[in-house]
Design a protein around this motif. Structure first.
Motif, short mmCIF file in Angstrom:
data_model
loop_
_atom_site.label_atom_id
_atom_site.label_comp_id
_atom_site.label_asym_id
_atom_site.label_seq_id
_atom_site.Cartn_x
_atom_site.Cartn_y
_atom_site.Cartn_z
N LEU A 66 3.81 1.85 2.78
CA LEU A 66 4.93 2.75 2.48
C LEU A 66 4.41 4.13 2.10
CD1 LEU A 66 7.09 0.37 0.22
CD2 LEU A 66 7.44 0.87 2.64
N ALA A 67 4.91 5.16 2.75
CA ALA A 67 4.52 6.54 2.44
C ALA A 67 5.72 7.26 1.84
CB ALA A 67 4.03 7.25 3.69
N VAL A 68 5.63 7.58 0.57
CA VAL A 68 6.71 8.26 -0.14
C VAL A 68 6.50 9.76 -0.04
CG1 VAL A 68 7.89 8.55 -2.35
CG2 VAL A 68 6.95 6.30 -1.71
N ALA A 69 7.38 10.44 0.69
CA ALA A 69 7.25 11.87 0.93
C ALA A 69 8.22 12.67 0.07
CB ALA A 69 7.50 12.18 2.41
N LEU A 70 7.84 13.89 -0.26
CA LEU A 70 8.74 14.79 -0.98
C LEU A 70 9.74 15.45 -0.02
CD1 LEU A 70 6.32 16.66 -3.42
CD2 LEU A 70 7.37 14.40 -3.66
N GLU A 122 -6.81 8.42 9.33
CA GLU A 122 -7.50 7.27 8.76
C GLU A 122 -6.50 6.22 8.27
OE1 GLU A 122 -11.14 6.96 8.56
OE2 GLU A 122 -10.57 8.36 10.15
N LEU A 123 -5.40 6.67 7.70
CA LEU A 123 -4.37 5.72 7.24
C LEU A 123 -3.74 4.99 8.43
CD1 LEU A 123 -2.60 7.79 4.42
CD2 LEU A 123 -4.54 6.21 4.24
N VAL A 174 0.86 -1.18 0.00
CA VAL A 174 0.00 0.00 0.00
C VAL A 174 0.90 1.23 0.00
CG1 VAL A 174 -1.89 1.20 1.17
CG2 VAL A 174 -1.70 -1.30 1.34
N LEU A 175 0.80 2.03 -1.05
CA LEU A 175 1.65 3.21 -1.21
C LEU A 175 0.85 4.49 -1.03
CD1 LEU A 175 3.55 2.10 -4.44
CD2 LEU A 175 4.62 2.44 -2.21
N ASN A 176 1.48 5.47 -0.40
CA ASN A 176 0.89 6.80 -0.28
C ASN A 176 1.94 7.82 -0.70
OD1 ASN A 176 0.48 9.25 2.14
ND2 ASN A 176 -1.13 8.84 0.66
N PHE A 177 1.62 8.65 -1.69
CA PHE A 177 2.50 9.73 -2.12
C PHE A 177 1.99 11.02 -1.48
CE2 PHE A 177 2.91 6.45 -5.31
CZ PHE A 177 4.26 6.46 -5.63
N TRP A 178 2.85 11.75 -0.76
CA TRP A 178 2.39 12.88 0.03
C TRP A 178 3.52 13.87 0.27
CZ3 TRP A 178 3.49 13.92 5.47
CH2 TRP A 178 4.54 13.11 5.98
N PHE A 179 3.20 15.01 0.89
CA PHE A 179 4.22 15.90 1.44
C PHE A 179 3.61 16.69 2.58
CE2 PHE A 179 2.40 18.38 -2.07
CZ PHE A 179 2.26 19.67 -1.55
N ILE A 180 4.44 17.19 3.44
CA ILE A 180 4.01 17.76 4.72
C ILE A 180 3.04 18.92 4.56
CG2 ILE A 180 4.82 19.05 6.74
CD1 ILE A 180 7.31 17.25 6.74
N VAL A 235 9.19 7.17 3.75
CA VAL A 235 10.32 7.26 2.83
C VAL A 235 10.59 8.74 2.52
CG1 VAL A 235 11.20 6.65 0.54
CG2 VAL A 235 9.74 5.04 1.81
N PRO A 236 11.75 9.27 2.94
CA PRO A 236 12.03 10.69 2.71
C PRO A 236 12.60 10.96 1.33
CG PRO A 236 13.85 9.71 3.91
CD PRO A 236 12.83 8.61 3.71
N GLU A 237 12.58 12.24 0.94
CA GLU A 237 13.19 12.70 -0.31
C GLU A 237 12.75 11.83 -1.49
OE1 GLU A 237 17.38 12.88 0.43
OE2 GLU A 237 17.17 14.43 1.96
#
Length: 261
Positions: free
Chosen positions: A188-192, A171-172, A154-160, A212-214
């Motif tokens: 896994l949460a892929v952050a900018l 909810e996540l 399960v992937l989530n693409f996001w930023f602060i 996951v940073p950067e």
């Protein structure tokens, strides 16, 4: 694609992007995209003892104690599904005031049940094989898609600074707790954002995915330019669900996980 979501990508357009401009853009983007989901622009209210009433961004809205609530705030509150707008007791054509009011659990459930399903994102295709990835989270743990074969990812693409991203985190987190006993489901949460920013953020707002940073390069790899974007990949490495913000995202992610083969 929703214009509000598109404008969020300005965050990643330049490493020298001014902080003040970023904050303004993020807030405006949050308002635009949340308005579509909360259906608050020219929204029709239906109090049981009053005629149908129209409300828009120019309407006067207060909290339950009578304090004024800015449009950007009540848009965000309504988008969670936890609140609704009601005509104030002293409402009149000459004094149109509304109150942002918490929904009861039953009211929230009924509201979510009436919503249309989330739109598929434009970045993935259902049934496509996800391009392999190698990621490292803020704690140094490595995630290789080849080693995750046979598991549901399960992937989530996001930023602060993304308002809708922050809104869906509670909810996540519920989803992660629900599947805590399932090692075959990986979140896994892929952050900018960079590692330090994420670590500071989660001190105030816990986020239970592996962070996951950067991850800007990862988002670019998959063509993701709108946030948040949620993806579920089955045991064969194929995308079975992909969508952007929705007040009832928890239910749709849970459904996709349960139906994964």
């Amino acid at each position: 694609m929703n214009a509000g979501f598109r404008s969020l990508t300005a965050y990643g357009s330049s490493p020298h992007f001014m902080k003040t401009r970023l904050l303004t853009t993020g807030l405006l983007a949050s308002t635009l995209c949340l308005a579509a989901h909360a259906q608050t622009t020219a929204q029709t209210l239906e109090p049981p003892t009053r005629p149908r009433i129209q409300v828009d961004d120019q309407s006067v809205v207060t909290d339950t104690k009578g304090g004024p609530v800015p449009a950007i705030v009540w848009h965000q509150m309504l988008a969670t599904g936890d609140y609704t707008l009601k005509a104030a007791p002293a409402f009149s054509a000459e004094h149109p005031v509304f109150v942002v009011t918490p929904r009861t659990p039953a009211e929230r459930e009924q509201y979510l049940a009436r919503l249309a399903p989330p739109h598929e994102s434009p970045f993935f295709t259902t049934g496509q094989a996800l391009t392999p990835f190698k990621l490292r989270d803020v704690n140094g743990h490595k995630y290789d898609s080849k080693e995750l074969a046979g598991k549901i990812v399960v992937l989530n693409f996001w930023f602060i600074r993304c308002g809708p991203c922050r809104m869906e985190i509670p909810e996540l987190n519920k989803l992660v707790k629900q599947y805590a006993g399932r090692p075959d489901v990986v979140f896994l949460a892929v952050a900018l954002d960079d590692r330090a920013a994420i670590q500071e953020f989660v001190q105030q707002r816990p986020y239970d995915y592996a962070l996951v940073p950067e991850g800007r390069y990862v988002a670019q790899k998959y063509g993701v330019t709108s946030f948040p974007t949620n993806v579920v990949v089955d045991r064969q490495g194929k995308v079975i669900f992909h969508a952007q913000y929705h007040p009832n995202m928890l239910a749709y992610l849970q459904k996709a996980i349960e139906e994964a083969k």
